[in-house]
Design a protein around this motif. Structure first.
Motif, short mmCIF file in Angstrom:
data_model
loop_
_atom_site.label_atom_id
_atom_site.label_comp_id
_atom_site.label_asym_id
_atom_site.label_seq_id
_atom_site.Cartn_x
_atom_site.Cartn_y
_atom_site.Cartn_z
N MET A 353 0.82 -1.21 0.00
CA MET A 353 0.00 0.00 0.00
C MET A 353 0.86 1.27 0.00
SD MET A 353 -3.06 -1.19 -0.07
CE MET A 353 -3.81 -2.81 0.13
N SER A 422 -16.84 -3.19 0.71
CA SER A 422 -15.49 -3.17 0.12
C SER A 422 -15.27 -4.30 -0.86
CB SER A 422 -14.43 -3.25 1.23
OG SER A 422 -14.43 -4.54 1.81
N ASN A 443 -8.23 -3.65 -2.93
CA ASN A 443 -6.96 -3.06 -2.52
C ASN A 443 -6.94 -1.55 -2.73
OD1 ASN A 443 -5.54 -5.31 -1.55
ND2 ASN A 443 -5.03 -5.98 -3.62
N LEU A 446 -8.77 -0.19 0.22
CA LEU A 446 -7.93 -0.25 1.40
C LEU A 446 -6.81 0.79 1.35
CD1 LEU A 446 -7.60 -4.13 1.80
CD2 LEU A 446 -8.88 -2.58 3.29
N ASP A 447 -6.33 1.06 0.15
CA ASP A 447 -5.21 1.99 0.00
C ASP A 447 -5.59 3.41 0.37
OD1 ASP A 447 -2.42 2.28 -0.88
OD2 ASP A 447 -3.26 3.54 -2.47
N ALA A 449 -7.78 4.15 2.67
CA ALA A 449 -8.07 4.17 4.10
C ALA A 449 -6.81 4.51 4.88
CB ALA A 449 -8.63 2.82 4.56
N ARG A 454 -7.36 0.67 7.95
CA ARG A 454 -6.99 -0.52 7.20
C ARG A 454 -6.74 -1.69 8.15
NH1 ARG A 454 -1.87 0.76 4.27
NH2 ARG A 454 -3.17 2.47 3.48
N GLU A 455 -6.04 -1.39 9.25
CA GLU A 455 -5.80 -2.44 10.24
C GLU A 455 -7.12 -2.97 10.80
OE1 GLU A 455 -1.68 -0.26 11.75
OE2 GLU A 455 -3.46 -0.28 13.02
N LEU A 458 -9.02 -5.12 8.25
CA LEU A 458 -8.41 -6.42 7.99
C LEU A 458 -8.48 -7.33 9.22
CD1 LEU A 458 -5.40 -5.38 5.75
CD2 LEU A 458 -7.53 -6.51 5.07
#
Length: 472
Positions: A353, A422, A443, A446-447, A449, A454-455, A458
């Motif tokens: 990322m 997402s 992705n 997520l990128d 965020a 993101r943590e 996930l």
């Protein structure tokens, strides 16, 4: 029994391949089928042995000492250096931090000083063991800023960490300068060579320029190096070496104040299978020093070929000093779509990322079995397809929505909605979770965020995956 073996084989068909050199992260392939078979046989032979008590299984102690001696020779360790076999690089890193902390019980608010490219294992160690991390941005060459690292040292610093090389960019930090600054303050300096430690010494012997990083550098107090990476041993074995036995002593845990046996541990584990240790010992003995020289040359040659041959829409982020390469795009496509297109062609490359204003990249770990020509042909096709598709985008309103969220305030229902939106998870035909076939859109989302969001996403994703579908 036959049915169970068939089921195992069937389940494994959905996994990434561990042989053939097409998985450029997570696994490392020597291309030597007979060596792999030997390693598996050794793991099986010692699967029931327990490394908890070396007096009960002296063969395990003998193999561990053999591996440590080999690594000490490889890494320029002085007389008196000691080491421990661990379950992997993360455990080696955890123990390096724990030993540094416990060596200074008088420091009530201990800290470790790290470059922002340091492996996440050190943040995990700080989290587990109650230390602060003082994160120092790297320079424009992606190497640790030695002067800034030195300036960050204070009376609370118990450990400084540098990489050889860093995972994200494949470059070696200025170990000499950082170790000297640490030594001047009486602070330990750990070199994380988990991924490069079994390659860089051979690269130097092959005449390549390798910055100093081993115990030959004054001030280096410990080094971690993984055997299940470029030692090509079965998962999972790593080594943590200390310059002296006194430096290692705080790593040990002993407890006698209870009615059972006196617990004495050199690692995080108590009971531990002897299988991985035996597998590593067998593989390293079979390959030998000259064999590793040839394997390193093959992996480095493949790395050189990939660097020379990347398609015009891609570029190498930093000239690699080992076998790790980071690639970024020129904007005509995105790395997430390229990764999907490579997967469709039977190759796994790892997206990384964006970070601190730097764009997302593709990570490649080349190994001795990697076919550089085949990889480049697939990469050229994948990039052409990604360019034709155009860069994946995220709706600005979605970006604004995600940026406004506080990950610490979200409920389980909120996470379920975000995961579904997402595309990370969906419903399968059997009522379980279905993973997306392509990850570019996920992705990209997520990128945009924040790292904390993101943590959180996930973690929620892993939590949803790790639930039994059927109860027996």
């Amino acid at each position: 029994m036959t049915d169970v073996r068939a089921r195992l084989a069937a389940m494994q068909e959905g996994d990434l391949p561990v042989h053939g050199g097409r998985t450029l992260a997570y696994v490392y392939d020597s291309g030597l089928a007979e060596v792999d078979a030997l390693g598996r046989d050794a793991v099986a032979a010692y699967a029931g042995s327990n490394g908890l008590d070396p007096t009960a299984f002296p063969s395990l102690l003998a193999m561990e000492n053999d591996l440590v001696a080999t690594a000490c020779d490889l890494l320029d360790a002085p007389e008196g250096a000691v080491g421990t076999v661990t379950s992997g690089g993360t455990e080696s890193c955890l123990l390096a931090v724990q030993a540094a902390r416990d060596a200074h019980p008088e420091v009530t608010d201990p800290a470790i000083v790290v470059p922002d490219t340091v492996h996440a294992a050190f943040h995990k160690a700080a989290h587990y063991f109650g230390l602060r991390t003082v994160v120092v941005p790297v320079g424009g060459d992606f190497r640790a800023d030695a002067a800034a690292m030195a300036a960050a040292l204070d009376a609370t610093t118990v450990l400084v960490v540098v990489s050889a090389p860093s995972y994200a960019h494949g470059v070696v930090d200025p170990v000499t300068e950082v170790a000297a600054a640490a030594a001047a303050r009486g602070v330990r300096c750990h070199v994380d060579a988990c991924i490069g430690g079994w390659v860089l010494p051979y690269a130097a012997r092959l005449g390549r320029r390798v910055p100093p990083w081993t115990f030959a550098v004054e001030g280096v107090t410990s080094i971690s190096v993984d055997l299940h990476k470029y030692g090509y041993a079965p998962k999972g074995t790593s080594l943590l070496l200390h310059r002296t036995a006194a430096l290692r002593r705080p790593q040990y845990f002993a407890w006698a104040d209870w009615p059972g046996y006196t617990m004495l541990n050199s690692t995080m584990q108590s009971t531990k299978s002897g299988g991985p240790l035996a597998g590593a010992w067998a593989v390293t003995r079979e390959i030998g020093d000259e064999g590793y020289l040839r394997l390193a040359e093959a992996a480095l040659t493949a790395t050189d070929a990939v660097v020379r041959g990347v398609p015009s829409s891609l570029s190498v982020v930093a000239p690699p000093e080992s076998t790790l390469v980071a690639l970024e795009t020129d904007g005509s496509c995105d790395v997430f779509t390229v990764a999907d297109e490579m997967a469709a062609r039977g190759w796994y490359v790892q997206p990384q990322m964006s970070y601190a204003g730097r764009p997302p990249t593709l990570h490649l770990s080349l190994s001795a079995a990697t076919d550089a020509d085949g990889f480049l042909a697939a990469l050229s096709d994948a990039v052409a397809a990604a360019v034709a598709a155009g860069p994946v985008t995220v709706d600005p309103e979605v970006v604004a929505f995600i940026e406004a969220l506080d990950p610490t305030a979200l409920t389980d229902d909120d996470f379920d909605g975000l995961l579904a939106a997402s595309g990370l998870v969906g419903a399968s035909d059997d009522g379980g979770l279905a993973l997306p076939d392509r990850m570019a859109g996920v992705n990209a989302l997520l990128d945009v965020a924040s790292p904390r969001m993101r943590e959180a996403l996930l973690v929620a994703f892993l939590d949803r995956l790790s639930r039994p579908a059927d109860r027996l």
